[in-house]
Design a protein around this motif. Structure first.
Motif: not given
Length: 172
Positions: A159-172
């Motif tokens: 499975n390919d699971w993704q976390f969008d780091l911008k949701e916790v202050g990562g780059p846009p």
């Protein structure tokens, strides 16, 4: 959840890897590894930490001297972009206490704070119920199934699971 904290990966890492190098722990990771493989990964982790492409940590708990697990992220090319791949492990005697989820969430925060990559991915085998549950509980989004190689030269379905780091202050 058991109280835990993360410490940077260091010379205690290979000892943890040896304790986790059992058929049970390696069932979804290609099987029991050689000492050479353990030491080669240890060197890659240290090299990646030095060059800034990897964040890798030992999971520590109260009243236990040795690491009980690890969590980390490293750069990977995936579908035309550089992302972080994430991985974790918790020794059997410490599983079921929320450590893997808590440590993964903490590592996501550390990866986001670095500001180098927009997305973190995890690729557990489709039949690895525990790791897929960790992804879901840590807030990853399931993108679907994919073909993967792990270890290198060993095709698996993940499975390919993704976390969008911008949701916790990562780059846009």
């Amino acid at each position: 959840m058991t109280n835990f904290w993360l410490e940077p990966w260091d010379e205690r890492g290979p000892g943890l890897e040896r304790r986790a190098n059992t058929p049970e722990m390696q069932a979804f990771l290609g099987g029991v590894e050689s000492e050479e493989s353990i030491m080669s990964r240890h060197k890659r982790i240290l090299d990646g930490v030095r060059d800034g492409t990897t964040g890798f940590y030992l999971i520590m708990v109260d009243d236990w001297e040795d690491p009980v697990g690890s969590v980390g992220y490293w750069e990977k090319e995936w579908l035309g972009q550089t992302v972080y791949e994430m991985g974790w492990k918790v020794l059997p005697g410490f599983q079921g206490r929320g450590l893997a989820v808590g440590a993964t969430i903490a590592a996501i925060g550390l990866a986001a704070a670095e500001g180098r990559r927009r997305f973190a991915h995890a690729y557990p085998k489709v039949d690895n119920a525990a790791s897929n549950a960790i992804c879901r509980k840590a807030g990853f989004e399931l993108l679907g199934e994919c073909d993967f190689e792990y270890p290198k030269g060993h095709p698996i379905r993940c499975n390919d699971w993704q976390f969008d780091l911008k949701e916790v202050g990562g780059p846009p």
